[in-house]
Motif scaffolding. Structure first.
Motif, PDB file in Angstrom:
ATOM      1  N   THR A  43      48.502  77.862  94.279  1.00  0.00           N
ATOM      2  CA  THR A  43      49.210  78.028  95.548  1.00  0.00           C
ATOM      3  C   THR A  43      48.268  78.143  96.737  1.00  0.00           C
ATOM      4  O   THR A  43      47.109  78.558  96.605  1.00  0.00           O
ATOM      5  CB  THR A  43      50.050  79.321  95.529  1.00  0.00           C
ATOM      6  N   LYS A  44      48.801  77.762  97.891  1.00  0.00           N
ATOM      7  CA  LYS A  44      48.293  78.207  99.187  1.00  0.00           C
ATOM      8  C   LYS A  44      49.528  78.678  99.944  1.00  0.00           C
ATOM      9  O   LYS A  44      50.338  77.870 100.402  1.00  0.00           O
ATOM     10  CB  LYS A  44      47.575  77.079  99.937  1.00  0.00           C
ATOM     11  N   VAL A  45      49.670  79.993 100.011  1.00  0.00           N
ATOM     12  CA  VAL A  45      50.891  80.596 100.544  1.00  0.00           C
ATOM     13  C   VAL A  45      50.540  81.737 101.490  1.00  0.00           C
ATOM     14  O   VAL A  45      49.407  82.218 101.512  1.00  0.00           O
ATOM     15  CB  VAL A  45      51.800  81.120  99.404  1.00  0.00           C
ATOM     16  N   LEU A  46      51.531  82.162 102.246  1.00  0.00           N
ATOM     17  CA  LEU A  46      51.315  83.240 103.200  1.00  0.00           C
ATOM     18  C   LEU A  46      51.146  84.568 102.457  1.00  0.00           C
ATOM     19  O   LEU A  46      51.988  84.943 101.646  1.00  0.00           O
ATOM     20  CB  LEU A  46      52.485  83.316 104.178  1.00  0.00           C
ATOM     21  N   MET A  47      50.052  85.265 102.774  1.00  0.00           N
ATOM     22  CA  MET A  47      49.740  86.548 102.141  1.00  0.00           C
ATOM     23  C   MET A  47      49.679  87.640 103.210  1.00  0.00           C
ATOM     24  O   MET A  47      49.297  87.380 104.357  1.00  0.00           O
ATOM     25  CB  MET A  47      48.406  86.465 101.402  1.00  0.00           C
ATOM     26  N   TYR A  48      50.039  88.862 102.812  1.00  0.00           N
ATOM     27  CA  TYR A  48      49.989  89.997 103.738  1.00  0.00           C
ATOM     28  C   TYR A  48      49.470  91.235 103.017  1.00  0.00           C
ATOM     29  O   TYR A  48      49.214  91.210 101.800  1.00  0.00           O
ATOM     30  CB  TYR A  48      51.370  90.253 104.353  1.00  0.00           C
ATOM     31  N   GLU A 103      50.233  94.750 101.639  1.00  0.00           N
ATOM     32  CA  GLU A 103      51.407  95.549 101.297  1.00  0.00           C
ATOM     33  C   GLU A 103      51.183  97.043 101.510  1.00  0.00           C
ATOM     34  O   GLU A 103      52.152  97.806 101.565  1.00  0.00           O
ATOM     35  CB  GLU A 103      51.838  95.280  99.856  1.00  0.00           C
ATOM     36  N   ALA A 104      49.925  97.490 101.673  1.00  0.00           N
ATOM     37  CA  ALA A 104      49.678  98.891 102.009  1.00  0.00           C
ATOM     38  C   ALA A 104      50.014  99.146 103.474  1.00  0.00           C
ATOM     39  O   ALA A 104      50.593 100.184 103.827  1.00  0.00           O
ATOM     40  CB  ALA A 104      48.223  99.257 101.725  1.00  0.00           C
ATOM     41  N   ALA A 105      49.662  98.207 104.339  1.00  0.00           N
ATOM     42  CA  ALA A 105      49.961  98.344 105.765  1.00  0.00           C
ATOM     43  C   ALA A 105      51.430  98.057 106.076  1.00  0.00           C
ATOM     44  O   ALA A 105      51.973  98.556 107.072  1.00  0.00           O
ATOM     45  CB  ALA A 105      49.066  97.415 106.576  1.00  0.00           C
ATOM     46  N   PHE A 106      52.062  97.263 105.223  1.00  0.00           N
ATOM     47  CA  PHE A 106      53.470  96.894 105.419  1.00  0.00           C
ATOM     48  C   PHE A 106      54.247  97.212 104.139  1.00  0.00           C
ATOM     49  O   PHE A 106      54.648  96.318 103.388  1.00  0.00           O
ATOM     50  CB  PHE A 106      53.587  95.410 105.765  1.00  0.00           C
ATOM     51  N   PRO A 107      54.462  98.497 103.852  1.00  0.00           N
ATOM     52  CA  PRO A 107      55.082  98.899 102.577  1.00  0.00           C
ATOM     53  C   PRO A 107      56.539  98.464 102.439  1.00  0.00           C
ATOM     54  O   PRO A 107      57.074  98.448 101.324  1.00  0.00           O
ATOM     55  CB  PRO A 107      54.963 100.428 102.592  1.00  0.00           C
ATOM     56  N   ASN A 108      57.184  98.112 103.542  1.00  0.00           N
ATOM     57  CA  ASN A 108      58.587  97.707 103.484  1.00  0.00           C
ATOM     58  C   ASN A 108      58.758  96.201 103.282  1.00  0.00           C
ATOM     59  O   ASN A 108      59.882  95.698 103.315  1.00  0.00           O
ATOM     60  CB  ASN A 108      59.307  98.143 104.767  1.00  0.00           C
ATOM     61  N   GLY A 109      57.644  95.510 103.085  1.00  0.00           N
ATOM     62  CA  GLY A 109      57.714  94.080 102.848  1.00  0.00           C
ATOM     63  C   GLY A 109      56.992  93.290 103.912  1.00  0.00           C
ATOM     64  O   GLY A 109      56.453  93.842 104.882  1.00  0.00           O
ATOM     65  N   SER A 110      56.975  92.008 103.746  1.00  0.00           N
ATOM     66  CA  SER A 110      56.231  91.133 104.644  1.00  0.00           C
ATOM     67  C   SER A 110      56.706  91.272 106.086  1.00  0.00           C
ATOM     68  O   SER A 110      57.914  91.309 106.351  1.00  0.00           O
ATOM     69  CB  SER A 110      56.387  89.676 104.201  1.00  0.00           C
ATOM     70  N   ALA A 126      54.002  86.802 100.709  1.00  0.00           N
ATOM     71  CA  ALA A 126      55.183  86.861 101.564  1.00  0.00           C
ATOM     72  C   ALA A 126      56.127  85.775 101.087  1.00  0.00           C
ATOM     73  O   ALA A 126      55.963  84.608 101.450  1.00  0.00           O
ATOM     74  CB  ALA A 126      54.783  86.637 103.030  1.00  0.00           C
ATOM     75  N   ASN A 127      57.085  86.143 100.270  1.00  0.00           N
ATOM     76  CA  ASN A 127      57.883  85.110  99.609  1.00  0.00           C
ATOM     77  C   ASN A 127      59.114  84.713 100.396  1.00  0.00           C
ATOM     78  O   ASN A 127      59.460  83.537 100.457  1.00  0.00           O
ATOM     79  CB  ASN A 127      58.290  85.566  98.206  1.00  0.00           C
ATOM     80  N   LYS A 128      59.790  85.649 101.036  1.00  0.00           N
ATOM     81  CA  LYS A 128      61.042  85.342 101.728  1.00  0.00           C
ATOM     82  C   LYS A 128      60.737  84.894 103.155  1.00  0.00           C
ATOM     83  O   LYS A 128      60.932  85.622 104.126  1.00  0.00           O
ATOM     84  CB  LYS A 128      61.968  86.553 101.699  1.00  0.00           C
ATOM     85  N   GLU A 182      60.727  79.542  89.748  1.00  0.00           N
ATOM     86  CA  GLU A 182      61.946  79.033  90.381  1.00  0.00           C
ATOM     87  C   GLU A 182      62.343  79.842  91.611  1.00  0.00           C
ATOM     88  O   GLU A 182      63.153  79.389  92.433  1.00  0.00           O
ATOM     89  CB  GLU A 182      63.104  78.995  89.382  1.00  0.00           C
ATOM     90  N   ASP A 183      61.773  81.043  91.760  1.00  0.00           N
ATOM     91  CA  ASP A 183      62.088  81.888  92.916  1.00  0.00           C
ATOM     92  C   ASP A 183      61.024  81.841  94.007  1.00  0.00           C
ATOM     93  O   ASP A 183      61.228  82.417  95.084  1.00  0.00           O
ATOM     94  CB  ASP A 183      62.268  83.352  92.466  1.00  0.00           C
ATOM     95  N   LEU A 184      59.923  81.202  93.734  1.00  0.00           N
ATOM     96  CA  LEU A 184      58.860  81.123  94.739  1.00  0.00           C
ATOM     97  C   LEU A 184      59.251  80.118  95.816  1.00  0.00           C
ATOM     98  O   LEU A 184      59.519  78.952  95.525  1.00  0.00           O
ATOM     99  CB  LEU A 184      57.543  80.702  94.086  1.00  0.00           C
TER     100      LEU A 184
END
Length: 373
Positions: A141-146, A148-155, A275-277, A346-348
């Protein structure tokens, strides 16, 4: 002269059986390949992944007498080196573990610098689309990454167009696409999905997009706007991962990286997460190819190595595949179970590249990027 002729004849007696067997190598089992590979003594692989070091140790333990020489280098460098060596009449590498398939298919395969090999042991366990024109061992993959410690509620990003907002100026990272072909493929794929990018624009900004006259479509407009928002290009994935993933960072950037790099979170003190969604997609899926170089000096060992890297019959794939059985990597061999901590394939929410379409379009995108840098 008699002695010289005798030596030549003896040499021919030793060499001829190997030559006779060479035509049947593609059909041989690992057990049949092993004695030939042991006579060859070694096998050299160019690898897109540093995890080849783990494969080297496991392969040599499994097949004593065959030295694995693994050279870690990007797909871009592999292509350039193979072309330069073969043009000079040098045939030193046996196997390429490589991505950037739009270039591999057009520049290497069409020029017969590489050839396809599918191990008979696993051919029935791999979908046809992953066996031709070259064999894919896994999807990467080459996908958007964030962070998760700084953004604990999600991307913090749920729409790609957010990356062009003032809030994210100078806070979006990417490895320089002129140095890593997979990132150029990512930008090309965004350009190819112009309709989806247009809909995502309207969803984010509440109005229809107006495309500048010097670009074609919403995807290219996104690329232009992203660069205008001070996109930061970094030299390699190590810099990118540390910058995004530092577990102590307060306002870390986001960026397009490799999902499977999450495997090093604990060791490196990172908090990388995918960041999947994200609308319309978070990036791309692309095949990691195993292929044999033209005139490979160790053809039996090359085939033995490729067979080994498809793993054994356990759900994890055993030592030949376990280094790649991590969150964010997806085996093409259907008997290998996905990693339990990974988003299911299938969910990515990533686009799967079409190498032919990408190859046709990436020249224009490469030219566009030059004007934007």
């Amino acid at each position: 002269m008699f002695k010289r002729l005798t030596k030549a004849a003896l040499a021919a007696c030793v060499i001829l059986p190997s030559i006779a067997a060479a035509g049947d190598l593609d059909e041989m089992t690992p057990e049949q390949l092993l004695p030939l590979a042991q006579k060859e003594g070694s096998v050299t692989i160019f690898s897109l992944s540093s995890r080849i070091a783990k494969i080297e140790k496991a392969f040599e333990e499994t097949y004593p007498g065959v030295d694995l020489i693994g050279l870690d280098m990007s797909s871009t460098k592999q292509i350039a080196r193979l072309e330069a060596e073969q043009q000079a009449g040098i045939h030193a590498v046996d196997v390429l573990y490589i991505a950037d398939t739009p270039v591999v298919f057009t520049k290497l395969l069409q020029a017969k610098r590489v050839s396809n090999y599918v191990p008979p042991r696993v051919t029935g366990e791999i979908d046809d689309r992953y066996k031709v024109p070259l064999l894919a061992q896994r999807l990467s993959t080459k996908v958007l990454m964030y962070n998760e410690a700084a953004f604990p509620n999600g991307s913090p990003i749920n729409n790609l167009w957010q990356l062009t907002d003032p809030e994210w100026r100078g806070r979006v990272l990417m490895v320089d696409p002129s140095q890593r072909g997979e990132l150029l493929d990512l930008l090309t794929e965004i350009a190819l999905h112009s309709d989806e990018m247009s809909k995502a624009y309207q969803a984010h900004f509440g109005k229809e997009i107006e495309v500048d006259p010097d670009v074609q479509g919403a995807g290219e407009q996104f690329i232009k706007d992203l660069f205008a928002n001070d996109l930061i290009l970094v030299p390699n994935s190590d810099v990118l991962n540390k910058s995004i993933g530092d577990i102590n960072a307060k306002e870390p950037p986001v960026g397009f990286g490799t999902y499977s790099d999450r495997r090093d979170n604990k060791k490196e003190g990172w908090a990388l997460q995918v960041a999947n969604k994200v609308e319309p997609a978070n990036g791309i899926l692309f095949p990691a190819i195993l292929t044999i170089a033209d005139k490979a000096p160790h053809p039996a060992a090359a085939r033995l190595l490729i067979d080994f890297m498809f793993g054994d019959d356990t759900p994890s794939g055993g030592p030949g595949f376990e280094p790649f059985n991590v969150p964010g990597d997806y085996a093409t061999r259907e008997t290998i179970a996905g990693h339990p901590d990974s988003v299911k394939l299938e969910d990515l929410q990533a686009w799967t590249i079409d190498p032919q379409k990408t190859a046709a379009a990436r020249g224009r995108i490469a030219d566009l990027i030059i004007t934007l840098q």
